[in-house]
Design a protein around this motif. Structure first.
Motif, PDB file in Angstrom:
ATOM      1  N   HIS A   5       0.786  -1.236  -0.136  1.00 48.17           N
ATOM      2  CA  HIS A   5       0.112  -0.053  -0.009  1.00 48.17           C
ATOM      3  C   HIS A   5       0.839   1.231  -0.148  1.00 48.17           C
ATOM      4  CE1 HIS A   5      -3.607   2.294   0.519  1.00 48.17           C
ATOM      5  NE2 HIS A   5      -2.996   3.024   1.687  1.00 48.17           N
ATOM      6  N   VAL A   6       1.868   1.255   0.819  1.00 47.26           N
ATOM      7  CA  VAL A   6       2.770   2.363   1.069  1.00 47.26           C
ATOM      8  C   VAL A   6       3.607   2.677  -0.199  1.00 47.26           C
ATOM      9  CG1 VAL A   6       4.589   3.668   2.185  1.00 47.26           C
ATOM     10  CG2 VAL A   6       2.802   2.436   3.390  1.00 47.26           C
ATOM     11  N   TRP A   9       1.225   4.012  -3.051  1.00 47.18           N
ATOM     12  CA  TRP A   9       0.721   5.489  -3.074  1.00 47.18           C
ATOM     13  C   TRP A   9       1.712   6.309  -3.062  1.00 47.18           C
ATOM     14  CZ3 TRP A   9       2.769   8.574   0.521  1.00 47.18           C
ATOM     15  CH2 TRP A   9       3.134   8.215   1.820  1.00 47.18           C
ATOM     16  N   LEU A  46      -6.077   1.362  -4.458  1.00 50.36           N
ATOM     17  CA  LEU A  46      -7.412   1.188  -3.948  1.00 50.36           C
ATOM     18  C   LEU A  46      -7.503  -0.382  -3.649  1.00 50.36           C
ATOM     19  CD1 LEU A  46      -9.402   2.750  -6.773  1.00 50.36           C
ATOM     20  CD2 LEU A  46      -9.717   3.297  -4.433  1.00 50.36           C
ATOM     21  N   LEU A  53      -8.576  -2.202   4.617  1.00 47.29           N
ATOM     22  CA  LEU A  53      -9.879  -1.770   5.364  1.00 47.29           C
ATOM     23  C   LEU A  53     -10.571  -2.757   5.367  1.00 47.29           C
ATOM     24  CD1 LEU A  53     -11.016   1.162   5.560  1.00 47.29           C
ATOM     25  CD2 LEU A  53     -12.298   0.713   3.447  1.00 47.29           C
ATOM     26  N   TYR A  56      -9.461  -4.483   8.866  1.00 53.13           N
ATOM     27  CA  TYR A  56      -9.913  -3.828  10.102  1.00 53.13           C
ATOM     28  C   TYR A  56     -11.425  -3.811  10.333  1.00 53.13           C
ATOM     29  CZ  TYR A  56      -5.105  -1.914  10.396  1.00 53.13           C
ATOM     30  OH  TYR A  56      -3.960  -1.719  10.620  1.00 53.13           O
ATOM     31  N   ILE A  68     -10.380   4.836  10.820  1.00 47.82           N
ATOM     32  CA  ILE A  68     -10.159   4.073   9.583  1.00 47.82           C
ATOM     33  C   ILE A  68     -11.043   4.301   8.215  1.00 47.82           C
ATOM     34  CG2 ILE A  68     -11.313   1.709  10.217  1.00 47.82           C
ATOM     35  CD1 ILE A  68      -7.772   1.778   9.016  1.00 47.82           C
ATOM     36  N   LYS A  71      -9.982   7.580   7.168  1.00 48.05           N
ATOM     37  CA  LYS A  71      -8.654   7.273   6.451  1.00 48.05           C
ATOM     38  C   LYS A  71      -8.667   6.794   4.704  1.00 48.05           C
ATOM     39  CE  LYS A  71      -4.496   5.959   4.875  1.00 48.05           C
ATOM     40  NZ  LYS A  71      -5.082   5.809   3.679  1.00 48.05           N
ATOM     41  N   GLY A  75      -8.375   8.732   1.320  1.00 50.63           N
ATOM     42  CA  GLY A  75      -7.554   8.166   0.361  1.00 50.63           C
ATOM     43  C   GLY A  75      -8.269   8.171  -1.232  1.00 50.63           C
ATOM     44  N   MET A  78      -8.220  11.587  -2.269  1.00 49.23           N
ATOM     45  CA  MET A  78      -6.810  11.981  -3.062  1.00 49.23           C
ATOM     46  C   MET A  78      -6.812  11.562  -4.407  1.00 49.23           C
ATOM     47  SD  MET A  78      -4.659  13.432  -1.198  1.00 49.23           S
ATOM     48  CE  MET A  78      -3.300  13.216  -2.356  1.00 49.23           C
ATOM     49  N   LEU A 106      -3.985  15.462   1.576  1.00 51.01           N
ATOM     50  CA  LEU A 106      -2.659  14.751   1.571  1.00 51.01           C
ATOM     51  C   LEU A 106      -2.235  15.053   3.117  1.00 51.01           C
ATOM     52  CD1 LEU A 106      -0.517  13.285   0.353  1.00 51.01           C
ATOM     53  CD2 LEU A 106       0.710  15.160  -0.211  1.00 51.01           C
ATOM     54  N   VAL A 109      -4.401  12.732   5.164  1.00 54.56           N
ATOM     55  CA  VAL A 109      -4.286  11.310   5.143  1.00 54.56           C
ATOM     56  C   VAL A 109      -3.006  10.680   5.688  1.00 54.56           C
ATOM     57  CG1 VAL A 109      -3.211  10.965   2.683  1.00 54.56           C
ATOM     58  CG2 VAL A 109      -5.124   9.746   3.413  1.00 54.56           C
ATOM     59  N   LEU A 110      -2.135  11.738   5.554  1.00 54.02           N
ATOM     60  CA  LEU A 110      -0.824  11.188   6.270  1.00 54.02           C
ATOM     61  C   LEU A 110      -0.942  11.388   7.877  1.00 54.02           C
ATOM     62  CD1 LEU A 110       2.019  12.926   3.919  1.00 54.02           C
ATOM     63  CD2 LEU A 110       1.299  10.530   3.979  1.00 54.02           C
ATOM     64  N   LEU A 117      -3.596   6.445  13.177  1.00 54.09           N
ATOM     65  CA  LEU A 117      -3.508   4.906  13.172  1.00 54.09           C
ATOM     66  C   LEU A 117      -2.197   4.309  13.301  1.00 54.09           C
ATOM     67  CD1 LEU A 117      -5.858   4.687   9.913  1.00 54.09           C
ATOM     68  CD2 LEU A 117      -6.605   4.142  12.215  1.00 54.09           C
TER      69      LEU A 117
HETATM   70  C1  HEM Z   1      -3.405   8.424  -2.374  1.00 53.30           C
HETATM   71  C2  HEM Z   1      -4.043   7.782  -1.733  1.00 53.30           C
HETATM   72  C3  HEM Z   1      -3.529   7.264  -0.261  1.00 53.30           C
HETATM   73  C4  HEM Z   1      -2.512   7.798   0.828  1.00 53.30           C
HETATM   74  C5  HEM Z   1      -1.494   8.748   0.231  1.00 53.30           C
HETATM   75  C6  HEM Z   1      -2.464   6.814   1.784  1.00 53.30           C
HETATM   76  C7  HEM Z   1      -1.706   6.786   2.812  1.00 53.30           C
HETATM   77  C8  HEM Z   1      -1.488   5.908   3.626  1.00 53.30           C
HETATM   78  C9  HEM Z   1      -0.796   5.910   4.994  1.00 53.30           C
HETATM   79  C10 HEM Z   1       0.318   6.990   5.038  1.00 53.30           C
HETATM   80  C11 HEM Z   1      -0.835   4.902   5.691  1.00 53.30           C
HETATM   81  C12 HEM Z   1      -0.225   4.465   6.811  1.00 53.30           C
HETATM   82  C13 HEM Z   1       1.027   3.703   6.580  1.00 53.30           C
HETATM   83  C14 HEM Z   1       1.760   2.806   7.594  1.00 53.30           C
HETATM   84  O1  HEM Z   1       0.978   2.984   8.832  1.00 53.30           O
HETATM   85  O2  HEM Z   1       2.877   2.622   7.525  1.00 53.30           O
HETATM   86  C15 HEM Z   1      -2.151   3.942   5.281  1.00 53.30           C
HETATM   87  C16 HEM Z   1      -2.651   3.088   5.685  1.00 53.30           C
HETATM   88  C17 HEM Z   1      -4.079   2.453   5.133  1.00 53.30           C
HETATM   89  N1  HEM Z   1      -4.525   3.066   4.207  1.00 53.30           N
HETATM   90 FE1  HEM Z   1      -4.031   4.331   2.507  1.00 53.30          FE
HETATM   91  N2  HEM Z   1      -3.606   5.976   1.566  1.00 53.30           N
HETATM   92  C18 HEM Z   1      -4.285   6.158   0.342  1.00 53.30           C
HETATM   93  C19 HEM Z   1      -5.401   5.657  -0.262  1.00 53.30           C
HETATM   94  C20 HEM Z   1      -6.154   4.386   0.475  1.00 53.30           C
HETATM   95  C21 HEM Z   1      -7.251   4.066   0.258  1.00 53.30           C
HETATM   96  C22 HEM Z   1      -7.990   4.381  -1.063  1.00 53.30           C
HETATM   97  C23 HEM Z   1      -7.981   3.477   1.052  1.00 53.30           C
HETATM   98  C24 HEM Z   1      -9.257   2.734   1.326  1.00 53.30           C
HETATM   99  C25 HEM Z   1      -9.837   2.187   0.462  1.00 53.30           C
HETATM  100  C26 HEM Z   1      -6.790   3.300   2.196  1.00 53.30           C
HETATM  101  C27 HEM Z   1      -6.938   2.470   3.256  1.00 53.30           C
HETATM  102  C28 HEM Z   1      -5.863   2.397   4.243  1.00 53.30           C
HETATM  103  C29 HEM Z   1      -5.929   1.500   5.412  1.00 53.30           C
HETATM  104  C30 HEM Z   1      -7.076   0.501   5.823  1.00 53.30           C
HETATM  105  C31 HEM Z   1      -4.645   1.658   6.016  1.00 53.30           C
HETATM  106  C32 HEM Z   1      -4.322   0.651   7.312  1.00 53.30           C
HETATM  107  C33 HEM Z   1      -3.965   1.723   8.498  1.00 53.30           C
HETATM  108  C34 HEM Z   1      -2.964   1.136   9.316  1.00 53.30           C
HETATM  109  O3  HEM Z   1      -2.711  -0.187   9.433  1.00 53.30           O
HETATM  110  O4  HEM Z   1      -2.091   1.895  10.167  1.00 53.30           O
HETATM  111  N3  HEM Z   1      -5.832   4.197   1.853  1.00 53.30           N
HETATM  112  N4  HEM Z   1      -2.435   4.830   3.805  1.00 53.30           N
END
Ligand code: HEM
Length: 118
Positions: A5-6, A9, A46, A53, A56, A68, A71, A75, A78, A106, A109-110, A117
């Motif tokens: 995921h990281v 994005w 996604l 997601l 969780y 969550i 968050k 995302g 964004m 941004l 979300v960060l 989280l």
């Molecule tokens: C450009 C878009 C996005 C950015 C910049 C982004 C950024 C991040 C960041 C910074 C984290 C934390 C990473 C970590 O703990 O190491 C994260 C976790 C997560 N993101 Fe995204 N995200 C984006 C899109 C999405 C989308 C579209 C979804 C859901 C449909 C989503 C769902 C989640 C979930 C469920 C987590 C887990 C949280 C955790 O375990 O701490 N994100 N994302």
């Protein structure tokens, strides 16, 4: 899954800025190719985000699901903003307000991803 995921994005953000610069320079072919790769990355963001997601949301150990959901919503917002900004640049339009939304989202979300989280 969190690493995928990281990675997706982060790459997506880099490609977004590269594509924006290419549209700005009117480099039509290159910008089209980069925009296409970015759209594939949207799907990766996604898919990985959606997978996290779902994990969780179905975890009975997590009582407060609000952050969550926020968050995930941020995302998706964004991704929408990146696409809107690029398509407008392609058409030669530019709206400052979209950039304001982009940077605010941004930061949020960060903040949610790392501070709330963890
Ligand atoms: C450009 C878009 C996005 C950015 C910049 C982004 C950024 C991040 C960041 C910074 C984290 C934390 C990473 C970590 O703990 O190491 C994260 C976790 C997560 N993101 Fe995204 N995200 C984006 C899109 C999405 C989308 C579209 C979804 C859901 C449909 C989503 C769902 C989640 C979930 C469920 C987590 C887990 C949280 C955790 O375990 O701490 N994100 N994302």
């Amino acid at each position: 899954m969190i690493h995928a995921h990281v990675t997706s994005w982060f790459l997506g953000l880099v490609l977004f800025f590269v594509t924006y610069m290419l549209y700005k320079k009117n480099a039509e072919k290159k910008s089209k190719i980069f925009h296409m790769i970015l759209r594939v990355l949207y799907l990766a963001i996604l898919a990985t985000g959606g997978h996290l997601l779902a994990g969780y949301l179905t975890d009975p150990g997590i009582v407060n699901k609000g952050p969550i959901i926020i968050k995930g919503t941020l995302g998706i917002i964004m991704i929408g903003l990146m696409e809107i900004i690029l398509v407008q640049k392609k058409r030669g339009e530019g709206r400052l307000l979209n950039w304001v939304f982009f940077w605010v989202s941004l930061l949020l979300v960060l903040f949610y991803g790392y501070a709330v989280l963890g």
